[in-house]
Design a protein around this motif. Structure first.
Motif, PDB file in Angstrom:
ATOM      1  N   ILE A   1       0.862  -1.182   0.000  1.00 17.00           N
ATOM      2  CA  ILE A   1       0.000   0.000   0.000  1.00 17.00           C
ATOM      3  C   ILE A   1       0.899   1.231   0.000  1.00 17.00           C
ATOM      4  O   ILE A   1       1.515   1.560   1.022  1.00 17.00           O
ATOM      5  CB  ILE A   1      -0.925  -0.002   1.229  1.00 17.00           C
ATOM      6  N   ALA A   2       1.007   1.889  -1.150  1.00 13.77           N
ATOM      7  CA  ALA A   2       1.950   3.000  -1.296  1.00 13.77           C
ATOM      8  C   ALA A   2       3.322   2.586  -0.782  1.00 13.77           C
ATOM      9  O   ALA A   2       4.005   3.338  -0.082  1.00 13.77           O
ATOM     10  CB  ALA A   2       1.451   4.251  -0.572  1.00 13.77           C
ATOM     11  N   GLY A   3       3.713   1.367  -1.114  1.00 13.13           N
ATOM     12  CA  GLY A   3       4.960   0.810  -0.611  1.00 13.13           C
ATOM     13  C   GLY A   3       6.179   1.412  -1.283  1.00 13.13           C
ATOM     14  O   GLY A   3       6.250   1.491  -2.514  1.00 13.13           O
ATOM     15  N   ASN A   4       7.145   1.823  -0.485  1.00 12.69           N
ATOM     16  CA  ASN A   4       8.366   2.425  -1.017  1.00 12.69           C
ATOM     17  C   ASN A   4       9.253   1.366  -1.648  1.00 12.69           C
ATOM     18  O   ASN A   4       9.479   0.301  -1.059  1.00 12.69           O
ATOM     19  CB  ASN A   4       9.128   3.129   0.114  1.00 12.69           C
ATOM     20  N   ASP A   5       9.735   1.629  -2.858  1.00 11.93           N
ATOM     21  CA  ASP A   5      10.791   0.816  -3.455  1.00 11.93           C
ATOM     22  C   ASP A   5      12.103   1.424  -2.979  1.00 11.93           C
ATOM     23  O   ASP A   5      12.530   2.471  -3.477  1.00 11.93           O
ATOM     24  CB  ASP A   5      10.679   0.852  -4.981  1.00 11.93           C
ATOM     25  N   HIS A   6      12.732   0.781  -2.004  1.00 14.03           N
ATOM     26  CA  HIS A   6      13.893   1.404  -1.374  1.00 14.03           C
ATOM     27  C   HIS A   6      15.134   1.397  -2.257  1.00 14.03           C
ATOM     28  O   HIS A   6      16.113   2.090  -1.951  1.00 14.03           O
ATOM     29  CB  HIS A   6      14.168   0.734  -0.025  1.00 14.03           C
ATOM     30  N   GLY A   7      15.099   0.659  -3.362  1.00 17.84           N
ATOM     31  CA  GLY A   7      16.165   0.778  -4.345  1.00 17.84           C
ATOM     32  C   GLY A   7      16.071   2.097  -5.083  1.00 17.84           C
ATOM     33  O   GLY A   7      17.054   2.843  -5.205  1.00 17.84           O
ATOM     34  N   GLU A   8      14.882   2.415  -5.580  1.00 23.33           N
ATOM     35  CA  GLU A   8      14.674   3.706  -6.243  1.00 23.33           C
ATOM     36  C   GLU A   8      14.840   4.853  -5.257  1.00 23.33           C
ATOM     37  O   GLU A   8      15.391   5.904  -5.587  1.00 23.33           O
ATOM     38  CB  GLU A   8      13.288   3.750  -6.881  1.00 23.33           C
ATOM     39  N   PHE A   9      14.391   4.651  -4.030  1.00 17.97           N
ATOM     40  CA  PHE A   9      14.591   5.637  -2.965  1.00 17.97           C
ATOM     41  C   PHE A   9      16.080   5.943  -2.795  1.00 17.97           C
ATOM     42  O   PHE A   9      16.488   7.107  -2.704  1.00 17.97           O
ATOM     43  CB  PHE A   9      13.999   5.088  -1.667  1.00 17.97           C
TER      44      PHE A   9
END
Length: 262
Positions: free
Chosen positions: A133-141
């Motif tokens: 749910i609106a989950g962060n992609d921490h690679g792109e982050f």
């Protein structure tokens, strides 16, 4: 039915959360739900209470170092804590107490929790259904953090504001950021698309979300999953913000419907 406080131990630290028992069905699908940063003591977007009313068990907890959970927060510790929470739900006494069907366990989360749930699922093939749910992609982050000085400064300010004693989190700001940067192969979701392609996945986003945006984070992940051969991916987008403040009942209804279909 009122939620029940729960706790379990992860590497010596007591983790605390709440269990929202399904109304009217037993045993029920059980959703392990990870809150967004920096955690929540009551619920995750109100979904525990809303989904329980629709016949779904919801267990939410704060990973180490967040709010009432002991220990120190880090990305690695969060992944370990998710593993321990799943093991706890699979214990015979917990199954009996909360009427948990271990063949119907689902992992999900919001924002930070959604990204970590997906990253965990990529490493644990026993997780067959996962909800972001609106989950962060921490690679792109991590990539945006490295290339965009204004973004990096805003993230640092936000994280420092959540650190104790001002906030509810115990963690090392710079070490946590470095871990995401150094291990994009572990925390990046596009990098793990092939590891997730055989799961049933529900991706959810908001058009007005300015934190985990559709164009930078969610649509590229959806396309990466499809490119890796995923056939059981549902992508829902609402006219709402990062906290789904005006769509929570519809959000809960759509998640319940997806769980019933999958």
């Amino acid at each position: 039915m009122e939620p029940v406080s729960v706790e379990f131990i992860s590497e010596g630290a007591c983790l605390r959360g709440r269990f929202f028992a399904a109304v009217g069905t037993a045993p029920a699908t059980t959703l392990l739900l990870i809150p967004g940063w920096p955690g929540n003591t009551n619920d995750v977007l109100g979904l525990g209470a809303l989904l329980a009313d629709q016949g779904i068990n919801v267990c939410m907890f704060n990973p180490r170092g967040l709010h009432q959970s002991e220990g120190i927060s880090s990305p690695a510790n969060t992944l370990q804590d998710i593993r321990v929470a799943l093991q706890w739900l699979r214990q015979a006494d917990v199954q009996r107490l909360f009427e948990v069907d271990t063949t119907r366990l689902v992992l999900g989360g919001h924002s930070y929790g959604g990204g970590m749930a997906m990253a965990y699922a990529a490493r644990d093939s026993s997780i067959r259904r996962v909800i972001s749910i609106a989950g962060n992609d921490h690679g792109e982050f991590a990539r945006e953090f490295q290339r965009n000085a204004a973004f990096a400064e805003r993230i640092r300010r936000m994280l420092w504001s959540t650190r104790r004693p001002e906030g509810p989190a115990r963690f090392d700001v710079e070490e946590g950021l470095k871990e995401f940067i150094d291990y994009q192969d572990l925390y990046g979701l596009r990098e793990n698309a092939a590891n997730l392609a055989d799961r049933s996945i529900l991706l959810i986003g908001g058009w007005e979300d300015e934190e985990v945006t559709i164009d930078q984070f969610l649509l590229p992940l959806y396309r990466a999953l499809k490119g890796a051969g995923a056939v059981k991916v549902t992508f829902l987008v609402y006219h709402t913000d990062h906290d789904f403040s005006n769509e929570r009942r519809r959000l809960a209804s759509d998640i319940a419907g997806w769980l019933l279909r999958n």
